[in-house]
Write a protein that holds these residues in place. Sequence first.
Motif, PDB file in Angstrom:
ATOM      1  N   GLU A  17      -7.049  19.016  17.795  1.00 53.61           N
ATOM      2  CA  GLU A  17      -6.023  17.974  17.790  1.00 53.61           C
ATOM      3  C   GLU A  17      -6.529  16.728  18.522  1.00 53.61           C
ATOM      4  N   PHE A  18      -7.464  16.941  19.452  1.00 53.77           N
ATOM      5  CA  PHE A  18      -7.994  15.837  20.267  1.00 53.77           C
ATOM      6  C   PHE A  18      -8.944  14.938  19.481  1.00 53.77           C
ATOM      7  N   GLU A  19      -9.326  15.315  18.243  1.00 55.56           N
ATOM      8  CA  GLU A  19     -10.203  14.468  17.418  1.00 55.56           C
ATOM      9  C   GLU A  19      -9.382  13.310  16.820  1.00 55.56           C
ATOM     10  N   PRO A  20     -10.044  12.248  16.335  1.00 53.35           N
ATOM     11  CA  PRO A  20      -9.303  11.043  15.919  1.00 53.35           C
ATOM     12  C   PRO A  20      -8.293  11.292  14.793  1.00 53.35           C
ATOM     13  N   HIS A  21      -7.153  10.622  14.886  1.00 50.61           N
ATOM     14  CA  HIS A  21      -6.078  10.760  13.902  1.00 50.61           C
ATOM     15  C   HIS A  21      -5.948   9.489  13.065  1.00 50.61           C
ATOM     16  N   GLU A  22      -5.527   9.712  11.828  1.00 49.08           N
ATOM     17  CA  GLU A  22      -5.081   8.625  10.967  1.00 49.08           C
ATOM     18  C   GLU A  22      -3.656   8.234  11.372  1.00 49.08           C
ATOM     19  N   ALA A  23      -2.844   9.257  11.648  1.00 47.54           N
ATOM     20  CA  ALA A  23      -1.433   9.037  12.002  1.00 47.54           C
ATOM     21  C   ALA A  23      -0.863  10.323  12.590  1.00 47.54           C
ATOM     22  N   CYS A  24       0.369  10.192  13.067  1.00 45.39           N
ATOM     23  CA  CYS A  24       1.135  11.355  13.527  1.00 45.39           C
ATOM     24  C   CYS A  24       2.355  11.514  12.628  1.00 45.39           C
ATOM     25  N   TRP A  25       2.550  12.724  12.115  1.00 39.00           N
ATOM     26  CA  TRP A  25       3.750  13.002  11.319  1.00 39.00           C
ATOM     27  C   TRP A  25       4.858  13.572  12.188  1.00 39.00           C
ATOM     28  N   MET A  26       6.063  13.124  11.943  1.00 36.91           N
ATOM     29  CA  MET A  26       7.241  13.718  12.592  1.00 36.91           C
ATOM     30  C   MET A  26       8.335  13.883  11.535  1.00 36.91           C
ATOM     31  N   GLY A  27       9.406  14.606  11.873  1.00 35.92           N
ATOM     32  CA  GLY A  27      10.536  14.768  10.936  1.00 35.92           C
ATOM     33  C   GLY A  27      11.838  14.426  11.640  1.00 35.92           C
ATOM     34  N   TRP A  28      12.646  13.616  11.034  1.00 35.59           N
ATOM     35  CA  TRP A  28      13.921  13.179  11.629  1.00 35.59           C
ATOM     36  C   TRP A  28      14.961  14.296  11.471  1.00 35.59           C
ATOM     37  N   PRO A  29      15.670  14.670  12.535  1.00 34.07           N
ATOM     38  CA  PRO A  29      16.552  15.857  12.433  1.00 34.07           C
ATOM     39  C   PRO A  29      17.772  15.691  11.512  1.00 34.07           C
ATOM     40  N   GLY A  30      18.228  14.469  11.298  1.00 33.76           N
ATOM     41  CA  GLY A  30      19.473  14.266  10.544  1.00 33.76           C
ATOM     42  C   GLY A  30      19.452  14.854   9.143  1.00 33.76           C
ATOM     43  N   VAL A  62       2.938   6.298  13.511  1.00 32.79           N
ATOM     44  CA  VAL A  62       3.793   7.467  13.300  1.00 32.79           C
ATOM     45  C   VAL A  62       4.448   7.351  11.928  1.00 32.79           C
ATOM     46  N   GLN A  63       4.329   8.429  11.141  1.00 31.30           N
ATOM     47  CA  GLN A  63       5.055   8.490   9.863  1.00 31.30           C
ATOM     48  C   GLN A  63       6.215   9.445  10.063  1.00 31.30           C
ATOM     49  N   MET A  64       7.426   8.890  10.071  1.00 32.22           N
ATOM     50  CA  MET A  64       8.625   9.677  10.333  1.00 32.22           C
ATOM     51  C   MET A  64       9.222  10.109   8.999  1.00 32.22           C
ATOM     52  N   LEU A  65       9.115  11.400   8.693  1.00 31.95           N
ATOM     53  CA  LEU A  65       9.753  11.920   7.483  1.00 31.95           C
ATOM     54  C   LEU A  65      11.246  12.001   7.737  1.00 31.95           C
ATOM     55  N   ALA A  66      12.039  11.656   6.739  1.00 31.03           N
ATOM     56  CA  ALA A  66      13.492  11.703   6.915  1.00 31.03           C
ATOM     57  C   ALA A  66      14.152  12.009   5.584  1.00 31.03           C
ATOM     58  N   VAL A  88       9.264   7.799   5.921  1.00 32.93           N
ATOM     59  CA  VAL A  88       8.892   8.334   4.606  1.00 32.93           C
ATOM     60  C   VAL A  88      10.016   9.255   4.147  1.00 32.93           C
ATOM     61  N   GLU A  89      10.604   8.976   2.987  1.00 34.86           N
ATOM     62  CA  GLU A  89      11.748   9.787   2.531  1.00 34.86           C
ATOM     63  C   GLU A  89      11.285  11.079   1.872  1.00 34.86           C
ATOM     64  N   ILE A  90      11.558  12.178   2.533  1.00 33.21           N
ATOM     65  CA  ILE A  90      11.220  13.506   2.007  1.00 33.21           C
ATOM     66  C   ILE A  90      12.348  14.452   2.434  1.00 33.21           C
ATOM     67  N   PRO A  91      12.878  15.271   1.523  1.00 34.08           N
ATOM     68  CA  PRO A  91      13.966  16.187   1.927  1.00 34.08           C
ATOM     69  C   PRO A  91      13.491  17.191   2.984  1.00 34.08           C
ATOM     70  N   LEU A  92      14.336  17.409   3.993  1.00 40.12           N
ATOM     71  CA  LEU A  92      13.991  18.281   5.116  1.00 40.12           C
ATOM     72  C   LEU A  92      15.167  19.167   5.490  1.00 40.12           C
ATOM     73  N   ASN A  93      14.894  20.328   6.028  1.00 39.01           N
ATOM     74  CA  ASN A  93      15.931  21.119   6.690  1.00 39.01           C
ATOM     75  C   ASN A  93      16.029  20.747   8.164  1.00 39.01           C
ATOM     76  N   ASP A  94      14.868  20.625   8.817  1.00 45.15           N
ATOM     77  CA  ASP A  94      14.885  20.326  10.253  1.00 45.15           C
ATOM     78  C   ASP A  94      13.610  19.576  10.623  1.00 45.15           C
ATOM     79  N   GLY A  95      13.563  19.096  11.848  1.00 40.84           N
ATOM     80  CA  GLY A  95      12.522  18.145  12.235  1.00 40.84           C
ATOM     81  C   GLY A  95      11.299  18.738  12.919  1.00 40.84           C
TER      82      GLY A  95
END
Lengths: 391, 391
Positions: A17-30, A62-66, A88-95
């Motif tokens: 994980e400590f190697e270089p990143h393009e981005a960080c993905w997260m998921g919005w809880p709503g 940060v790319q926030m999936l929601a 980024v709009e993607i269907p999710l159950n949880d974050g």
Amino acid sequence: IGREDTPLKLGYTMPGEFEPHEACWMGWPGGPDAKYLWREGAKPAEAQYADVARTISQFEPVQMLANPGTPAEEARNAFKFDKNVSVVEIPLNDGWARDWGPSCVARANPQTGKREVAATHWDFDSYGGFRKRAEGFAAQVPDWKKDNAAGRLISEHVGIPIFEVPGFRLEGGSIHTDGQGTLIATEQCLLHWSRNPDLGRSGIEAVLKEYLGLKKVIWLWKGMAGDDAITNGHVDNLAIFIRPGLVALSWTNDENDPQFEISSAAYEALQGTTDAQGKKIEVVKIPCPPPLFRTYKEAEGVAFDHVQKGYNPRVPGERLPASYINHFQANGGAVVPAFGGKATDTDRAAVQALQKAYGRERKVVGVKNSREVLLNAGNVHCITQQFPKAG
Amino acid sequence: IGREDTPLKLGYTMPGEFEPHEACWMGWPGGPDAKYLWREGAKPAEAQYADVARTISQFEPVQMLANPGTPAEEARNAFKFDKNVSVVEIPLNDGWARDWGPSCVARANPQTGKREVAATHWDFDSYGGFRKRAEGFAAQVPDWKKDNAAGRLISEHVGIPIFEVPGFRLEGGSIHTDGQGTLIATEQCLLHWSRNPDLGRSGIEAVLKEYLGLKKVIWLWKGMAGDDAITNGHVDNLAIFIRPGLVALSWTNDENDPQFEISSAAYEALQGTTDAQGKKIEVVKIPCPPPLFRTYKEAEGVAFDHVQKGYNPRVPGERLPASYINHFQANGGAVVPAFGGKATDTDRAAVQALQKAYGRERKVVGVKNSREVLLNAGNVHCITQQFPKAG
């Protein structure tokens, strides 16, 4: 990618994980599941997710999936002044992007020598939900289809090849790699009856090696005290590679706390073996917070019928698996949980200890407070997933 | 005593524990059930029971009930140099004299004016075991016949009349009285589905008033955090009458600990009402230990098949309901739990706070260490029962 191709065969391995990143993905809880998972319809959780995302965005995009619709609108609104956070709009159950997100692998292209990134996409079933539901137990989310699809969809969205591992139940938080062929995991989680019991230890090792391009799996005993109920002991709350050869381990000196037995067993396992390169592993102990618990008020904020609907019960009085190891290694940074209250001293001590371990190359930053995320048994690391840099 | 006679009709009331005692009853853990309840066949527990008995015997005689045969021999051996501890052979399942022992009541004889003592003998079923077992749950002891009989046998042994309350499920640790007509109890325990659900709150109050000669029941919300699993929240771990009008309450200042909600609710309930005499109740806060847990090693010491045999599972990592309120008020003394380790500071602070509350009339003494007793969710108060003084 052909059907018979695997990361191992094609020369990929999972980077640290400590190697270089393009981005960080997260998921919005709503979304539709939120009120059965988080208190007050996830509003307090979203505020902490937003703080984590903003803190990470100092270091990398940060790319926030929601979920499309209102959640995505709310997320866009939350980050309208944050140029480095995109929705980024993607269907999710949880974050929990760590767990349903792809585990990315990388290689040097055999022809060009350029670094290429691909996704290993596990069969995510909400922490053993397939077998847990069949046996009459709750799952974190009783229907995890959207989360299982999300890891594939975000990989397609960024245009990386996908290695599918159908039928192999795994969450990204249950593994950590050093980028040089070594993986750490807990027996408690990976050998849990709800995951892949038919494969056994050697079968599970074989799949991990094949689909993450590994040489060695180091087995630890259990995850953090209090982490049984949902994740069944994810390693990412207990131990993390600071760099190859150096592991940070959540630690208590209280010999009457079962956490001491858990941490001691992990310490011995790590000290008693070598990594995939044959080198001894150094372990640095990071103090864990004093024991924290879910209050009655916090438990009551979740929709009362969540248990009836098959979501994991939020039990008042339960010990919460708090740990500073559950942090995100961003480009040049590390974003660390904070709990406040009686944990204020360890909040500070952990940041200092981690800064010392990482050295000057990485700025260690505590978030404002992540107790709300902890109420669902996770923390900063669980709600993030690195997208490694190619090129 | 006639069939229609009750303590209330005959003018008895339950004295405060702080009133003079003839003796203190205890029960020696050794016997056929011991290895399913205590680790290492109850040997470490017996050492702590012996220390508690010796400490109490500085203040008043101790009658140690023990299973006939080897356990009674071992008990006699343990106390061979302790003149104030005598062994009484009575069959037992376990050593919780507070819970299966009689709740003694007293009155001034209408003719002579002399103080007379009698026993109220509840239908002890090992903490709701009758209904728990019927619903497929574990009980503290799956067959509690000997314990239920023990309360009757010790009353016969000392020659006091017995009021039987057949079919009314209660343990002595779930009630505390002020000797002036007031009782405190928790809703969590007395209204628990496993106890007397058909009676409801008002029916339970009526039985308590009739069989303990009371005027008023004060309901608290819940018992100590971690005390759900076995006792379902006994009041004797949370609050105790120091004297009429003064209650000591287990307390934490950590607002993120569910214990804070429990203690706060009790504080408000006590402050917001009056006792049976119409007087306001004063509350003194006694610090509780920092959160303590059962370790894996401690859990493993109990016979592995205890769960299969219907005994309450000893779960590693469970929070233990540690409290200094769970002490015994002896003649001129108070014998208080101690936990050591990270509780060393509160061990000392609690003795000081209790000494201040009791004043000069009572010497407050901590035991060496009572963690072993705590592993079965009780402490000094749970393993003792006062036999009030007559005459």
